[in-house]
Design an enzyme around this catalytic site. Structure first.
Site, PDB file in Angstrom:
ATOM      1  N   SER A 260       0.844  -1.191   0.000  1.00  0.00           N
ATOM      2  CA  SER A 260       0.000   0.000   0.000  1.00  0.00           C
ATOM      3  C   SER A 260       0.884   1.247   0.000  1.00  0.00           C
ATOM      4  O   SER A 260       2.109   1.153   0.031  1.00  0.00           O
ATOM      5  CB  SER A 260      -0.892   0.007   1.246  1.00  0.00           C
ATOM      6  OG  SER A 260      -0.074   0.284   2.378  1.00  0.00           O
ATOM      7  N   LYS A 261       0.227   2.409   0.007  1.00  0.00           N
ATOM      8  CA  LYS A 261       0.972   3.680   0.012  1.00  0.00           C
ATOM      9  C   LYS A 261       1.919   3.773   1.194  1.00  0.00           C
ATOM     10  O   LYS A 261       2.957   4.413   1.125  1.00  0.00           O
ATOM     11  CB  LYS A 261      -0.017   4.850   0.087  1.00  0.00           C
ATOM     12  CG  LYS A 261      -0.775   4.997  -1.201  1.00  0.00           C
ATOM     13  CD  LYS A 261      -1.043   6.450  -1.515  1.00  0.00           C
ATOM     14  CE  LYS A 261      -1.805   6.512  -2.804  1.00  0.00           C
ATOM     15  NZ  LYS A 261      -1.395   7.362  -3.802  1.00  0.00           N
ATOM     16  N   ARG A 262       1.514   3.149   2.271  1.00  0.00           N
ATOM     17  CA  ARG A 262       2.321   3.149   3.479  1.00  0.00           C
ATOM     18  C   ARG A 262       3.746   2.644   3.213  1.00  0.00           C
ATOM     19  O   ARG A 262       4.691   3.006   3.888  1.00  0.00           O
ATOM     20  CB  ARG A 262       1.628   2.225   4.483  1.00  0.00           C
ATOM     21  CG  ARG A 262       2.027   2.310   5.906  1.00  0.00           C
ATOM     22  CD  ARG A 262       0.997   1.597   6.759  1.00  0.00           C
ATOM     23  NE  ARG A 262       0.701   0.247   6.272  1.00  0.00           N
ATOM     24  CZ  ARG A 262       1.469  -0.816   6.465  1.00  0.00           C
ATOM     25  NH1 ARG A 262       2.595  -0.692   7.134  1.00  0.00           N
ATOM     26  NH2 ARG A 262       1.137  -1.999   6.006  1.00  0.00           N
ATOM     27  N   GLY A 264       5.381   3.272   0.585  1.00  0.00           N
ATOM     28  CA  GLY A 264       6.031   4.141  -0.402  1.00  0.00           C
ATOM     29  C   GLY A 264       5.680   3.729  -1.824  1.00  0.00           C
ATOM     30  O   GLY A 264       6.308   4.174  -2.779  1.00  0.00           O
TER      31      GLY A 264
END
Ligand code: GLU
Length: 477
Positions: A260-262, A264
């Protein structure tokens, strides 16, 4: 048992496809799927086809489809056919469903959702797997004396074979076998009055598309593994041999969690804006689940040359943002200066830097010093704008010991030939004449010219900044 679908049995020209659903931004896992399908087609001199699977009307959007096209174009993954849009092929799907109905390979089912729920409850209570029981198959319908209830529009179901197993040699996962007894009769068209064919369903459309588009190899995410035996049965009902399937494991974050975006992991737009090179992204994505010996850094052309299905890994790959950044720096270093300059220019323009020094000069000077185009442009600040020199740094580096030498250097810089070599010689000579070590001359110049001690070799730096700017920044010595 039906014989497994084998990779070795095909002589047709390779045709692969990327079949995204336009329901948002492509995530890195999807893009990797596209990349592998593209690389495989290119490796074999085959065709790569783009198909937009837009049948989910609520979640699909034109903006997302445009984003997909933009992403592929940015990466340089050119397709040879398409984009085909499933919504534009409805007539064709309906035609094939009508054919299956006529051949007795599909039939109308009048079971209402409530009845189906009731059936599933009963099956669960008996400890059985909940599934449609085939009661509206023509022979059962007659046997059970079922007649179409008034006012109910039937769905159309595909008549799945009852016996045997569906087996295929998955190009990534090896042989997979599913017993037909595990599968019920799939709804292939949603409810519609008899005589019409309702909206075709996803698993059916995919088969008709892959057949019509003569796809030889389907590479896709392993979330689709359970669709494959159903699709293979439909291929066979249509008198066709299915393509080779390869199901790619999910890409995970570095911590093993769903990516996920978490972690990066962002969309390609953000990578492009941060100054990533498409070739570095391709390199990084290719290494998520595929390898060529110990090669870490390779170009898209090398990927195409080396790509094979045998080197795909069945275990999930882990995404590492810092590795992508490192790879980007490596690709930046390897670009010819003129090419790097061209890619850098929009980043310099965005900061209002230019026209002098030219992007080539920046590229040459900073190519090894920052891993992304945006970071190179950020560093290039001192080439375009006179820095604020912190007083502490100035006091530390410009001292009574070197002031005379520095003033002498400044005077000479007003007249010498403007080449990095001549500047280098001047600095070394000045140090020697004044009994100083070269850094005692070079470091203060670096500080006065850039406001920092972290800067590239000072002769090249002075040369890049340009005579007038250099003289003006050294006025305060
Ligand atoms: N549209 C599907 C997806 O985005 C792909 C299906 C396929 O490749 O067969 O997951």
């Amino acid at each position: 048992m039906t014989s497994p679908v084998s990779a070795s049995s095909r002589a047709r020209p390779v045709r692969t496809r990327f079949a995204p659903s336009p329901t948002g931004t492509l995530h890195l896992g999807n893009i990797r799927t596209a990349l592998f399908a593209w690389a495989f087609a290119r490796h074999h001199g085959g065709q790569f086809i783009l198909r937009i699977e837009d049948t989910d009307l609520e979640r699909s959007s034109e903006a997302s489809a445009e984003g997909i096209l933009r992403d592929l174009a940015w990466l340089g993954l050119g397709f040879d056919e398409g984009p085909y849009f499933q919504m534009q092929r409805m007539a064709r799907y309906r035609e094939v469903i009508a054919q299956l109905l006529a051949e007795g390979k599909a039939y109308h089912c009048y079971m209402s959702p409530a009845e189906l729920d009731g059936l599933r409850e009963e099956q669960r209570a008996r400890g059985e797997k909940p599934r449609y029981d085939g009661r509206w198959r023509p022979e059962n319908r007659a046997r059970l004396g079922l007649t179409p209830p008034p006012g109910v529009d039937p769905v159309i179901r595909f008549r799945n074979p009852d016996d045997g197993v569906v087996a295929w040699d998955d190009a990534v996962k090896g042989t997979i076998e599913i017993a037909n007894a595990e599968m019920d009769d799939l709804v292939i068209a949603r409810a519609a009055p008899v005589g019409e064919v309702g909206v075709p369903t996803y698993n059916f459309c995919v088969v008709v598309d892959d057949l019509d588009m003569e796809i030889t190899h389907v590479l896709r995410g392993d979330g689709h593994v359970m669709n494959t035996p159903r699709q293979i049965n439909i291929f066979r009902a249509l008198g066709a041999e299915p393509p080779v399937f390869g199901h790619l494991p999910t890409v995970l974050g570095h911590d093993g969690e769903k990516l996920s975006k978490r972690h990066g992991a962002t969309g390609l737009d953000e990578y492009a804006q941060a100054g990533y090179l498409p070739e570095a992204i391709i390199n990084g994505l290719a290494r998520l689940g595929w390898s060529h010996g110990d090669d870490e850094i390779f170009t898209p052309a090398q990927l195409v040359e080396w790509f094979n299905l045998e080197s795909l890994t069945p275990s999930p790959a882990r995404f590492d943002a810092s590795k992508f950044e490192w790879l980007n720096g490596e690709h930046i270093k390897r670009l010819p200066v003129a090419e790097l300059a061209q890619r850098l220019k929009p980043f310099l323009d965005a900061r209002g830097y230019g026209p002098e020094p030219a992007p080539e000069v920046v590229a040459e000077l900073l190519r090894e010093r920052a891993p992304t185009l945006a970071k190179i442009a950020e560093q290039a600040c001192y080439l375009y704008v006179a820095p604020e020199v912190p007083a502490v740094l100035r006091a530390e580096h410009v001292t009574e010991a070197n002031r005379t030498a520095l003033i002498e250097v400044r005077e000479a810089l007003g007249t010498i030939a403007w080449t990095a070599e001549a500047i280098g010689v001047l600095l070394k000579d000045a140090a020697k004449r004044h009994g100083l070590k070269p850094p005692q001359v070079m470091m203060p110049l670096r500080v006065l010219l850039t406001g920092s001690t972290q800067a590239p070799s000072v002769d090249r730096l002075i040369h890049a900044i340009g005579r007038q700017q250099v003289l003006s920044r050294l006025e305060s010595i």
